[in-house]
Scaffold this motif. Structure first.
Motif, PDB file in Angstrom:
ATOM      1  N   SER A 121       0.887  -0.954  -0.102  1.00 41.14           N
ATOM      2  CA  SER A 121       0.427  -0.286   0.350  1.00 41.14           C
ATOM      3  C   SER A 121       0.643   0.728   0.243  1.00 41.14           C
ATOM      4  N   SER A 122       0.702   2.210   0.152  1.00 40.48           N
ATOM      5  CA  SER A 122       1.195   3.348  -0.189  1.00 40.48           C
ATOM      6  C   SER A 122       2.207   3.555   1.468  1.00 40.48           C
ATOM      7  N   ASN A 123       1.224   3.173   2.531  1.00 38.88           N
ATOM      8  CA  ASN A 123       2.890   2.846   3.380  1.00 38.88           C
ATOM      9  C   ASN A 123       3.508   2.580   3.103  1.00 38.88           C
ATOM     10  N   GLN A 124       4.178   1.404   2.463  1.00 34.52           N
ATOM     11  CA  GLN A 124       5.455   1.125   1.472  1.00 34.52           C
ATOM     12  C   GLN A 124       6.031   1.492   0.453  1.00 34.52           C
ATOM     13  N   ILE A 125       4.916   2.614  -0.184  1.00 32.43           N
ATOM     14  CA  ILE A 125       5.220   2.342  -1.478  1.00 32.43           C
ATOM     15  C   ILE A 125       5.099   3.992  -2.470  1.00 32.43           C
ATOM     16  N   LYS A 126       4.717   4.190  -1.121  1.00 31.62           N
ATOM     17  CA  LYS A 126       3.854   5.755  -1.120  1.00 31.62           C
ATOM     18  C   LYS A 126       3.029   5.469  -2.810  1.00 31.62           C
ATOM     19  N   GLN A 127       3.266   6.451  -3.666  1.00 33.97           N
ATOM     20  CA  GLN A 127       2.326   7.109  -4.809  1.00 33.97           C
ATOM     21  C   GLN A 127       3.155   5.376  -5.859  1.00 33.97           C
ATOM     22  N   ASN A 128       3.644   5.657  -5.827  1.00 28.83           N
ATOM     23  CA  ASN A 128       4.169   4.414  -6.895  1.00 28.83           C
ATOM     24  C   ASN A 128       4.221   3.309  -7.607  1.00 28.83           C
ATOM     25  N   LYS A 129       4.320   3.100  -8.932  1.00 31.73           N
ATOM     26  CA  LYS A 129       3.712   1.957  -9.308  1.00 31.73           C
ATOM     27  C   LYS A 129       4.285   1.212  -9.260  1.00 31.73           C
ATOM     28  N   PRO A 130       4.194  -0.003  -8.874  1.00 32.50           N
ATOM     29  CA  PRO A 130       4.936  -1.966  -9.047  1.00 32.50           C
ATOM     30  C   PRO A 130       6.080  -1.202  -9.605  1.00 32.50           C
ATOM     31  N   ASN A 131       6.123  -0.636 -11.226  1.00 29.96           N
ATOM     32  CA  ASN A 131       6.786  -0.783 -12.034  1.00 29.96           C
ATOM     33  C   ASN A 131       7.873   0.173 -12.515  1.00 29.96           C
ATOM     34  N   GLU A 132       7.926   1.062 -11.330  1.00 32.44           N
ATOM     35  CA  GLU A 132       8.908   2.427 -10.529  1.00 32.44           C
ATOM     36  C   GLU A 132       9.426   1.967  -9.720  1.00 32.44           C
ATOM     37  N   LEU A 133       9.115   0.807  -9.428  1.00 32.78           N
ATOM     38  CA  LEU A 133      10.619   0.256  -8.440  1.00 32.78           C
ATOM     39  C   LEU A 133      11.129   0.040  -8.869  1.00 32.78           C
ATOM     40  N   PRO A 134      12.129  -0.202  -7.459  1.00 34.19           N
ATOM     41  CA  PRO A 134      13.538  -0.672  -8.310  1.00 34.19           C
ATOM     42  C   PRO A 134      13.343  -2.571  -8.644  1.00 34.19           C
ATOM     43  N   ASP A 135      14.634  -2.296  -9.716  1.00 36.26           N
ATOM     44  CA  ASP A 135      13.761  -4.466  -9.955  1.00 36.26           C
ATOM     45  C   ASP A 135      13.920  -5.260  -9.433  1.00 36.26           C
ATOM     46  N   ASN A 136      15.142  -4.904  -8.159  1.00 34.48           N
ATOM     47  CA  ASN A 136      15.402  -5.518  -6.832  1.00 34.48           C
ATOM     48  C   ASN A 136      14.763  -4.922  -5.889  1.00 34.48           C
ATOM     49  N   ILE A 137      13.785  -6.674  -5.116  1.00 36.19           N
ATOM     50  CA  ILE A 137      12.895  -5.760  -4.093  1.00 36.19           C
ATOM     51  C   ILE A 137      13.612  -6.781  -2.779  1.00 36.19           C
ATOM     52  N   VAL A 138      13.649  -6.240  -1.278  1.00 30.55           N
ATOM     53  CA  VAL A 138      13.981  -6.579  -0.503  1.00 30.55           C
ATOM     54  C   VAL A 138      13.074  -6.589   0.768  1.00 30.55           C
ATOM     55  N   LEU A 139      12.013  -7.931   0.431  1.00 30.70           N
ATOM     56  CA  LEU A 139      11.082  -7.780   1.608  1.00 30.70           C
ATOM     57  C   LEU A 139      11.019  -8.377   2.991  1.00 30.70           C
ATOM     58  N   ILE A 140      10.584  -7.869   4.220  1.00 31.88           N
ATOM     59  CA  ILE A 140      10.523  -7.984   5.637  1.00 31.88           C
ATOM     60  C   ILE A 140       9.658  -8.157   6.036  1.00 31.88           C
ATOM     61  N   ALA A 141       8.966  -9.299   6.280  1.00 33.24           N
ATOM     62  CA  ALA A 141       7.060  -9.653   6.657  1.00 33.24           C
ATOM     63  C   ALA A 141       7.409 -10.598   7.811  1.00 33.24           C
TER      64      ALA A 141
END
Length: 201
Positions: A121-141
């Motif tokens: 949600s916007s809490n993690q990615i603000k208003q960015n669309k997925p294709n605007e994020l870096p190609d590499n993601i490190v996710l903590i869940a």
């Protein structure tokens, strides 16, 4: 007992990446398997890299292993969540106005079992669309964030936020480049994703 404890045993054993052979059952997303097993199977099928951690010490160690594997020490990262800044600072990763981030560090709203996808949600990615994020993601869940489907994920968001309801709710499904583009991947932006999953159940 969760599937993760069954696979990895006691905390005296070190965490390791889940082997795809551990999940060679031919079950699909409509099966009646437990949601943790269903998520793990579908997430791996989508190309995600999965690391199980029993505590925060193991999580920090696995994060450092990811940095070393990709030569990301002293690089830049995109991160908008203040609770994750310490992890970057400890490893000399710059996150203030990055110009060329090597990866995106984030938490998520939910882990969707029937798709093996990640709900942001916007809490993690603000208003960015997925294709605007870096190609590499490190996710903590955490394991408690695994839900059966998107509807359950949306219900969890409604329960979690009584005020300041987040916007830009989206999911990311594909974690490797498709060899051939097909209609299932149309409009999707494939990301290389590491999931550091913390046991909290």
């Amino acid at each position: 007992m969760s599937i993760f404890k069954k696979i990895f045993g006691s905390s005296s054993e070190s965490s390791s990446e889940v082997n795809e052979n551990d999940f060679n059952s031919p079950h699909d997303s409509n099966s009646q398997f437990p949601v943790d097993e269903q998520f793990t199977h579908n997430f791996k099928k989508n190309g995600g890299k999965f690391l199980y951690c029993e505590n925060m010490v193991e999580l920090s160690e696995q994060f450092e292993n990811i940095l070393e594997e990709n030569d990301w020490f002293e690089s830049q990262a995109l991160c908008v969540e203040s609770k994750l800044f310490k992890l970057l600072e400890e490893n000399k990763i710059s996150y203030q106005n990055p110009t060329k981030p090597s990866f995106f560090l984030a938490s998520c709203e939910s882990l969707i079992a029937d798709e093996g996808s990640i709900m942001f949600s916007s809490n993690q990615i603000k208003q960015n669309k997925p294709n605007e994020l870096p190609d590499n993601i490190v996710l903590i869940a955490s394991t408690s964030q695994i839900v059966a489907n998107k509807s359950d994920g949306l219900r969890e968001i409604k329960k979690r936020y009584t005020t300041n309801y987040p916007t830009n709710i989206t999911t990311v499904n594909y974690f490797e480049k498709a060899i051939e583009e097909n209609f299932l991947h149309y409009g999707s932006s494939a990301k290389s994703l590491y999931l550091l999953l913390l046991e909290d159940l």
